[in-house]
Design an enzyme around this catalytic site. Sequence first.
Site, PDB file in Angstrom:
ATOM      1  N   ASP A  57      -1.653   6.641   6.264  1.00  0.00           N
ATOM      2  CA  ASP A  57      -2.751   5.854   5.986  1.00  0.00           C
ATOM      3  C   ASP A  57      -2.903   4.809   7.072  1.00  0.00           C
ATOM      4  O   ASP A  57      -2.020   4.139   7.351  1.00  0.00           O
ATOM      5  CB  ASP A  57      -2.070   4.964   4.618  1.00  0.00           C
ATOM      6  CG  ASP A  57      -3.266   3.929   4.277  1.00  0.00           C
ATOM      7  OD1 ASP A  57      -4.264   3.872   4.582  1.00  0.00           O
ATOM      8  OD2 ASP A  57      -3.205   3.196   3.213  1.00  0.00           O
ATOM      9  N   TRP A  83       0.731  -1.105  -0.094  1.00  0.00           N
ATOM     10  CA  TRP A  83      -0.100   0.174   0.126  1.00  0.00           C
ATOM     11  C   TRP A  83       0.870   1.329  -0.053  1.00  0.00           C
ATOM     12  O   TRP A  83       0.486   2.289  -0.924  1.00  0.00           O
ATOM     13  CB  TRP A  83      -1.057   0.141   1.195  1.00  0.00           C
ATOM     14  CG  TRP A  83      -2.046  -1.125   1.099  1.00  0.00           C
ATOM     15  CD1 TRP A  83      -2.266  -2.102   2.006  1.00  0.00           C
ATOM     16  CD2 TRP A  83      -2.918  -1.328   0.035  1.00  0.00           C
ATOM     17  NE1 TRP A  83      -3.225  -3.071   1.581  1.00  0.00           N
ATOM     18  CE2 TRP A  83      -3.597  -2.624   0.355  1.00  0.00           C
ATOM     19  CE3 TRP A  83      -3.362  -0.826  -1.057  1.00  0.00           C
ATOM     20  CZ2 TRP A  83      -4.784  -3.047  -0.346  1.00  0.00           C
ATOM     21  CZ3 TRP A  83      -4.196  -1.248  -1.836  1.00  0.00           C
ATOM     22  CH2 TRP A  83      -5.088  -2.160  -1.456  1.00  0.00           C
ATOM     23  N   LYS A 112     -11.918  -1.964   6.888  1.00  0.00           N
ATOM     24  CA  LYS A 112     -11.091  -2.784   7.766  1.00  0.00           C
ATOM     25  C   LYS A 112     -11.615  -2.554   9.159  1.00  0.00           C
ATOM     26  O   LYS A 112     -12.115  -3.720   9.969  1.00  0.00           O
ATOM     27  CB  LYS A 112      -9.630  -2.201   7.894  1.00  0.00           C
ATOM     28  CG  LYS A 112      -8.801  -2.361   6.531  1.00  0.00           C
ATOM     29  CD  LYS A 112      -9.228  -3.101   5.349  1.00  0.00           C
ATOM     30  CE  LYS A 112      -8.371  -3.279   4.172  1.00  0.00           C
ATOM     31  NZ  LYS A 112      -7.504  -2.545   3.474  1.00  0.00           N
TER      32      LYS A 112
HETATM   33  C1  LIG Z   1      -7.147  -2.003   2.171  1.00  0.00           C
HETATM   34  C2  LIG Z   1      -5.855  -0.954   2.033  1.00  0.00           C
HETATM   35  C3  LIG Z   1      -5.773  -0.019   1.506  1.00  0.00           C
HETATM   36  C4  LIG Z   1      -7.034   0.021   0.209  1.00  0.00           C
HETATM   37  O1  LIG Z   1      -7.930   0.617   0.445  1.00  0.00           O
HETATM   38  P1  LIG Z   1      -9.175   0.800  -0.455  1.00  0.00           P
HETATM   39  O2  LIG Z   1     -10.403   1.457   0.286  1.00  0.00           O
HETATM   40  O3  LIG Z   1      -9.601  -0.431  -1.071  1.00  0.00           O
HETATM   41  O4  LIG Z   1      -8.825   1.827  -1.540  1.00  0.00           O
HETATM   42  C5  LIG Z   1      -4.928   1.074   1.376  1.00  0.00           C
HETATM   43  N1  LIG Z   1      -4.178   1.156   2.372  1.00  0.00           N
HETATM   44  C6  LIG Z   1      -4.215   0.029   3.466  1.00  0.00           C
HETATM   45  C7  LIG Z   1      -2.960   0.231   4.624  1.00  0.00           C
HETATM   46  C8  LIG Z   1      -5.182  -0.869   3.306  1.00  0.00           C
HETATM   47  O5  LIG Z   1      -5.071  -1.994   4.424  1.00  0.00           O
END
Ligand SMILES: *Cc1c(COP(=O)(O)O)cnc(C)c1O
Length: 357
Positions: free
Chosen positions: A172, A102, A196
């Site tokens: 993030d 990511w 998540k």
């Molecule tokens: C799942 C995830 C993403 C991607 O998220 P989307 O909402 O599907 O774009 C980005 N960063 C992390 C750390 C993730 O776990």
Amino acid sequence: MSKIYNFSAGPAVLDSSVMEATAKAAINYNGYGMSLMEMSHRSKPVMAMVEETESFVRELLNIPDGYHVLFLQGGASLQFSMIPMNLLGEEQTADYTDTGAWSAKAIKEAQLFGNVNVVCSSKASVYNHIPKELNQSDDAVYLHVTSNNTIYGTQWKEFPIPKNLNGYLVADMSSDIFSRPIDVSQFGLIYAGAQKNMGPAGVTLVIVRDDILGKVERAIPTMMNYRTHIDKDSMFNTPPVMSIYAVNRTLACLKENGGVTAIAERNECKAQKLYGEIERNPLFTSPIPEKDRSLMNIPFVFADGGDEADFLSFCDGRGLKTLKGHRSVGGFRASIYNAMPEAGVDALIKAMGDYKI
Ligand SMILES: *Cc1c(COP(=O)(O)O)cnc(C)c1O
């Protein structure tokens, strides 16, 4: 039906109270005689619900003045481009940590907008640790981190401090937001896809400090501009109201149960139990050094080989679902987000103990 525990990394387990409330709202929202899906986002009850969701976010994370809370679409993935588009001038530099797939995706998008300095990378060792030495630039606008690396099971325990005194952190937090207390004032911007630890897919939380905006020269498309969504309280266009409602119920549940400090203790306890079994059980081992281990996503592998499909089907037979490791890592991964009850972790530990190669 016997109890199922869903260890998926995302979309992930939600509290049963959230599913029940959302199912009811899909048919008749709070006695209005209409589904929440068919109600205008400009109607009073829906506006009030979105406002309440924002107030839950502010209260649970103790957000200081000067920050906006936005509910956007496009997932965390759209933030990979929206962030540099709004914050990084063409001639400027942003520092990025490379701690997983990511992070790498965020880096790729940022490179379209300005200079990107990758300050550290654990890629050569399949991202199995958090690098401790960062090679930061003197003048970076911001330093980007992925607080929890969902695929590999590593987590920043303490956040690095930007070298540039006028710089700020961008994080993030898709896979660990609301799992532990954070000091929001350390960050210029925090973002997280909901699916998540916060709700279903379809909504992305962005927390952004007002004074970092409006500093780049480029033209920003209306929908990609944070200011658009700030000015319209996340209602510039039709928001994903059902997803926001599920976030609302998730955060209400978190609040009732003692908030982020209380859940952090329970998360620590669940994770320590599971890591304890991985250490104790000679069949399994953890690929991650102790100090970098995630409390949310726990990968483990067979210590001396074994039939992975057989262990997965053994677990499946006990209602322990989605334990397969990410294809880039192999082995197993138990994602034990806020909504995973301790009983689910206990059931997995029991299965690991009972399994014979
Ligand atoms: C799942 C995830 C993403 C991607 O998220 P989307 O909402 O599907 O774009 C980005 N960063 C992390 C750390 C993730 O776990």
